[in-house]
Design a protein around this motif. Structure first.
Motif, PDB file in Angstrom:
ATOM      1  N   GLN A   4      -4.854 -71.373 -41.381  1.00 42.61           N
ATOM      2  CA  GLN A   4      -3.602 -71.252 -40.625  1.00 42.61           C
ATOM      3  C   GLN A   4      -3.072 -72.642 -40.322  1.00 42.61           C
ATOM      4  O   GLN A   4      -3.801 -73.511 -39.856  1.00 42.61           O
ATOM      5  N   THR A   5      -1.808 -72.889 -40.627  1.00 43.34           N
ATOM      6  CA  THR A   5      -1.264 -74.240 -40.489  1.00 43.34           C
ATOM      7  C   THR A   5       0.049 -74.235 -39.713  1.00 43.34           C
ATOM      8  O   THR A   5       0.787 -73.246 -39.699  1.00 43.34           O
ATOM      9  N   PRO A  29      -2.473 -64.723 -46.041  1.00 36.74           N
ATOM     10  CA  PRO A  29      -2.896 -63.326 -46.233  1.00 36.74           C
ATOM     11  C   PRO A  29      -4.414 -63.222 -46.144  1.00 36.74           C
ATOM     12  O   PRO A  29      -5.139 -64.151 -46.513  1.00 36.74           O
ATOM     13  N   GLY A  30      -4.897 -62.127 -45.626  1.00 37.37           N
ATOM     14  CA  GLY A  30      -6.334 -61.909 -45.547  1.00 37.37           C
ATOM     15  C   GLY A  30      -7.004 -62.532 -44.347  1.00 37.37           C
ATOM     16  O   GLY A  30      -8.214 -62.389 -44.154  1.00 37.37           O
ATOM     17  N   THR A  72       2.383 -64.157 -42.809  1.00 33.35           N
ATOM     18  CA  THR A  72       3.645 -64.565 -42.191  1.00 33.35           C
ATOM     19  C   THR A  72       3.869 -66.065 -42.341  1.00 33.35           C
ATOM     20  O   THR A  72       2.956 -66.868 -42.142  1.00 33.35           O
ATOM     21  N   THR A  73       5.093 -66.437 -42.673  1.00 37.83           N
ATOM     22  CA  THR A  73       5.523 -67.833 -42.637  1.00 37.83           C
ATOM     23  C   THR A  73       6.737 -67.926 -41.738  1.00 37.83           C
ATOM     24  O   THR A  73       7.684 -67.146 -41.878  1.00 37.83           O
ATOM     25  N   VAL A  74       6.698 -68.858 -40.809  1.00 36.68           N
ATOM     26  CA  VAL A  74       7.796 -69.049 -39.864  1.00 36.68           C
ATOM     27  C   VAL A  74       8.362 -70.455 -40.049  1.00 36.68           C
ATOM     28  O   VAL A  74       7.620 -71.438 -40.092  1.00 36.68           O
ATOM     29  N   VAL A  75       9.674 -70.533 -40.159  1.00 33.96           N
ATOM     30  CA  VAL A  75      10.376 -71.808 -40.238  1.00 33.96           C
ATOM     31  C   VAL A  75      11.221 -71.922 -38.979  1.00 33.96           C
ATOM     32  O   VAL A  75      11.853 -70.939 -38.563  1.00 33.96           O
ATOM     33  N   GLY A  76      11.233 -73.082 -38.343  1.00 38.71           N
ATOM     34  CA  GLY A  76      11.973 -73.176 -37.093  1.00 38.71           C
ATOM     35  C   GLY A  76      12.446 -74.572 -36.767  1.00 38.71           C
ATOM     36  O   GLY A  76      12.078 -75.551 -37.432  1.00 38.71           O
TER      37      GLY A  76
END
Length: 295
Positions: A4-5, A29-30, A72-76
């Protein structure tokens, strides 16, 4: 939490007066779902989960935990205090503690930005899609920076300044009621709450610098960092930490160290705080490999 990054970067130069930082966060994933603890920063945020439309999160006064699903990938990006109101061309008090669809504020342009984020093949392109959305909105409202009064008030309320809220209002030639009204409209929170939040962010930045130089932020070290950041004593820090994170400093820092060690980089948020506090050299050490301490 392996894999997780969370990586922060400064915004594009054209938005530097409006935005403090951009980020990309990935939950592979996973892996288990990740409990993202959003903390008050004094700024409104624009977030986009890849595959969905962007959303705008108003300023927080306490913690909010969001469970991010595997894959999930979040850009902010995070606005400077007062900048979101300038970009939106309206007060942001009604956004405090809530998250709304960006389309409610920017219409079809927000949906188009979400599509660009989903189609992006690099982090830079994904971030640029949100930056372009903000830049276009800023052109429409003529926003180039936060309201000068809010920008100066934020500078004077930083933890190393040691200013009293009432004195800041007086120095800026605004009544106590007027100062509160300006802060609620421009930031979404009252001046005293903004000062608390900025002080805690300063504490986290100093903690990062201490960890980078091998100092353990516990016991006497934690007490010293508390006083250096403007708290009356360690008990004062504990009360404020519980208010802003939901847990005590030791619990928060232990959990943050565990999660951030897996690949978090918060240097874009903390570098300016450390430089302003005269700790730029410590930040260079922190940026060289020590985990950052915000979750």
């Amino acid at each position: 939490m392996a894999g997780q990054t969370y990586t922060e970067r400064p915004p594009a130069p054209r938005l530097a007066a409006l935005v403090t930082t951009t980020w990309v966060q990935r939950i592979p994933p996973g892996t288990p779902a990740y409990p993202q603890r959003h903390l008050p920063t004094g700024g409104v945020e624009l977030r986009c989960v890849v595959g969905y439309e962007p959303r705008v999160a108003g300023a927080l006064t306490g913690p909010h935990v969001e469970l991010l699903a595997p894959g999930t990938t979040v850009v902010g990006l995070r606005f400077r205090p007062g900048a979101a109101a300038a970009v939106l061309g309206r007060p942001v008090a009604d956004l405090t503690e809530v998250v709304v669809d960006a389309a409610d504020l920017w219409g079809t342009a927000a949906a188009a930005a979400g599509e660009r984020v989903a189609a992006a093949t690099t982090d830079e392109a994904a971030v640029a899609a949100l930056e372009d959305l903000v830049a276009a909105a800023a052109v429409r409202t003529g926003a180039t920076a936060p309201e000068p009064l809010i920008a100066e008030a934020t500078r004077r309320l930083m933890p190393w300044r040691g200013a009293e809220v009432r004195a800041v209002g007086t120095e800026l030639y605004v009544s106590e009621r007027g100062f509160r009204r300006h802060c609620l409209a421009g930031v979404g929170i009252a001046p005293k709450a903004l000062q608390r939040i900025l002080r805690f962010q300063g504490f986290l930045a100093r903690t990062q610098a201490a960890m980078a130089t091998g100092t353990e932020p516990s016991g006497d070290g934690l007490a010293r960092l508390a006083v250096d950041t403007g708290y009356a004593d360690q008990a004062h820090l504990t009360r404020e930490c519980v208010r802003l994170t939901g847990v005590t400093p030791r619990v928060f820092l232990r959990g943050a160290a565990d999660t951030c060690a897996c690949g978090h980089d918060h240097s874009a948020s903390y570098a300016p705080l450390l430089r302003a506090a005269g700790l730029a050299g410590s930040f260079k050490n922190a940026a060289g490999g020590a985990p950052s301490l915000t979750a």
